[in-house]
Design a protein around this motif. Structure first.
Motif, PDB file in Angstrom:
ATOM      1  N   LEU A 230      66.819  51.608   5.281  1.00 34.45           N
ATOM      2  CA  LEU A 230      68.031  51.594   6.091  1.00 34.45           C
ATOM      3  C   LEU A 230      67.994  50.436   7.085  1.00 34.45           C
ATOM      4  N   ASP A 231      66.873  50.265   7.770  1.00 34.89           N
ATOM      5  CA  ASP A 231      66.729  49.189   8.745  1.00 34.89           C
ATOM      6  C   ASP A 231      66.808  47.820   8.082  1.00 34.89           C
ATOM      7  N   ALA A 232      66.403  47.761   6.813  1.00 41.37           N
ATOM      8  CA  ALA A 232      66.435  46.491   6.084  1.00 41.37           C
ATOM      9  C   ALA A 232      67.793  46.216   5.461  1.00 41.37           C
ATOM     10  N   GLY A 233      68.734  47.160   5.635  1.00 37.61           N
ATOM     11  CA  GLY A 233      70.061  46.980   5.074  1.00 37.61           C
ATOM     12  C   GLY A 233      70.141  47.191   3.572  1.00 37.61           C
ATOM     13  N   GLU A 234      69.165  47.895   3.018  1.00 36.97           N
ATOM     14  CA  GLU A 234      69.103  48.092   1.564  1.00 36.97           C
ATOM     15  C   GLU A 234      69.892  49.319   1.102  1.00 36.97           C
ATOM     16  N   ILE A 235      70.258  50.194   2.015  1.00 34.55           N
ATOM     17  CA  ILE A 235      71.113  51.328   1.684  1.00 34.55           C
ATOM     18  C   ILE A 235      72.252  51.386   2.697  1.00 34.55           C
ATOM     19  N   ASP A 236      73.365  51.945   2.280  1.00 33.74           N
ATOM     20  CA  ASP A 236      74.552  52.008   3.120  1.00 33.74           C
ATOM     21  C   ASP A 236      74.354  53.029   4.238  1.00 33.74           C
ATOM     22  N   ARG A 237      74.674  52.639   5.473  1.00 27.14           N
ATOM     23  CA  ARG A 237      74.442  53.510   6.620  1.00 27.14           C
ATOM     24  C   ARG A 237      75.320  54.764   6.580  1.00 27.14           C
ATOM     25  N   ALA A 238      76.563  54.620   6.135  1.00 31.75           N
ATOM     26  CA  ALA A 238      77.438  55.785   6.047  1.00 31.75           C
ATOM     27  C   ALA A 238      76.913  56.776   5.008  1.00 31.75           C
ATOM     28  N   ARG A 239      76.445  56.252   3.875  1.00 31.85           N
ATOM     29  CA  ARG A 239      75.876  57.128   2.853  1.00 31.85           C
ATOM     30  C   ARG A 239      74.640  57.845   3.395  1.00 31.85           C
ATOM     31  N   TYR A 240      73.824  57.125   4.151  1.00 27.60           N
ATOM     32  CA  TYR A 240      72.631  57.732   4.736  1.00 27.60           C
ATOM     33  C   TYR A 240      73.010  58.886   5.660  1.00 27.60           C
TER      34      TYR A 240
END
Length: 309
Positions: A283-293
């Motif tokens: 998440l911190d690396a921008g590899e997954i979408d924050r809203a999805r998380y």
């Protein structure tokens, strides 16, 4: 008198219409079935397989509800905890959404899909009114669900786009339509089954928002080669779990997040604060979408309240 097995196709103010091999029969409940169990809003719902005794007057009495193969349940509105079973013995549960008002809410959709999967129904998404919105926006909004293996169809009840494709998916199955008021469920049902005569309301030219028209769940037979049924439900704003889904049901909707869990330092990692969390690192690396998380964490920890964002 004759005792037969039938299927409930309509429930309205104490009257239960059931489908039998010889036609539709109006029924009432046997006394013991009218005494609702604690925590259950109603004992008999659309889709239930029941044992019915018919009389000479053509009416019947429901004596027994057979075991349910699948259910889609939510927490009924109000302060008293009650299970509201939307439908029983269905194969698929379709979240009907729109990019226009009322707007597509990923959190609410994911909540419903997880609840449907938990009850044994296969989830799917129908994005209606594509003739009025941005197609590229629609595809982008649904891409995470495609990656999670959830089928979707873009439709327009007005132009007929996608209706044939949707009909092919519904063929030979029992499917629940669920969504907010105004997304066009009834209009879409009319496009699929012109003889259904599902009531619709005029759409405001300013908002493209249809008024609420469905007041109770009802089962419709679709005129397809292999048969098929759709349960149309009243429009709602949110879906609150009756029972929280298993983590496996949530994980299947978020494979890009759940797949990272094996790399976490702790086996019981909640992916919110623990050191060595592979999900937080991604998440911190921008590899997954924050809203999805956020949706994933909310559903994983949910105790029954609906997600609205």
């Amino acid at each position: 008198m004759q005792t037969i097995e039938a299927r409930v196709i309509d429930v309205h103010r104490g009257r239960y219409d059931v489908e039998t091999p010889s036609g539709t029969v109006a029924c009432r409940l046997r006394g013991r079935l009218t005494r609702t169990k604690s925590g259950v809003r109603t004992m008999v719902v659309v889709g239930d397989r029941v044992i019915v005794t018919t009389g000479e007057d053509g009416n019947g009495v429901i004596h027994e509800v057979l075991p349910r193969r699948t259910t889609v349940s939510r927490r009924a509105p109000g302060t008293i905890p009650l299970e509201h079973v939307l439908a029983a013995n269905i194969d698929m549960a379709a979240a009907v959404v729109s990019l226009l008002e009322p707007r597509f809410k990923p959190g609410t959709v994911s909540q419903f899909l997880a609840g449907a999967r938990s009850g044994g129904a296969a989830p799917m998404i129908i994005l209606n009114k594509v003739d009025l919105g941005d197609r590229s926006q629609a595809v982008a909004a649904l891409e995470p669900y495609r990656q999670a293996g959830v089928p979707y169809v873009l439709t327009s009840a007005v132009t007929g786009e996608g209706v044939s494709e949707l009909a092919a998916l519904l063929e030979g199955r029992w499917t629940l339509f669920y969504g907010q008021s105004g997304v066009g469920k009834s209009s879409l049902l009319n496009a699929l089954c012109p003889d259904a005569a599902a009531r619709t309301s005029a759409i405001s030219s300013a908002t493209h928002w249809g008024r609420h028209t469905t007041t109770g769940s009802r089962l419709y037979r679709l005129p397809l080669l292999g048969g098929g049924y759709v349960v149309d439900t009243p429009g709602v704003r949110a879906f609150a779990f009756w029972q929280s889904p298993d983590h496996e049901d949530v994980d299947e909707l978020f494979p890009e997040i759940a797949g990272l869990a094996a790399g976490c330092k702790f086996a019981d990692c909640t992916h919110t604060h623990e050191p060595g969390c592979a999900v937080k690192a991604a998440l911190d690396a921008g590899e997954i979408d924050r809203a999805r998380y956020k949706h994933y964490v909310r559903l994983s920890r949910s105790g029954g309240r609906g997600a609205r964002r």
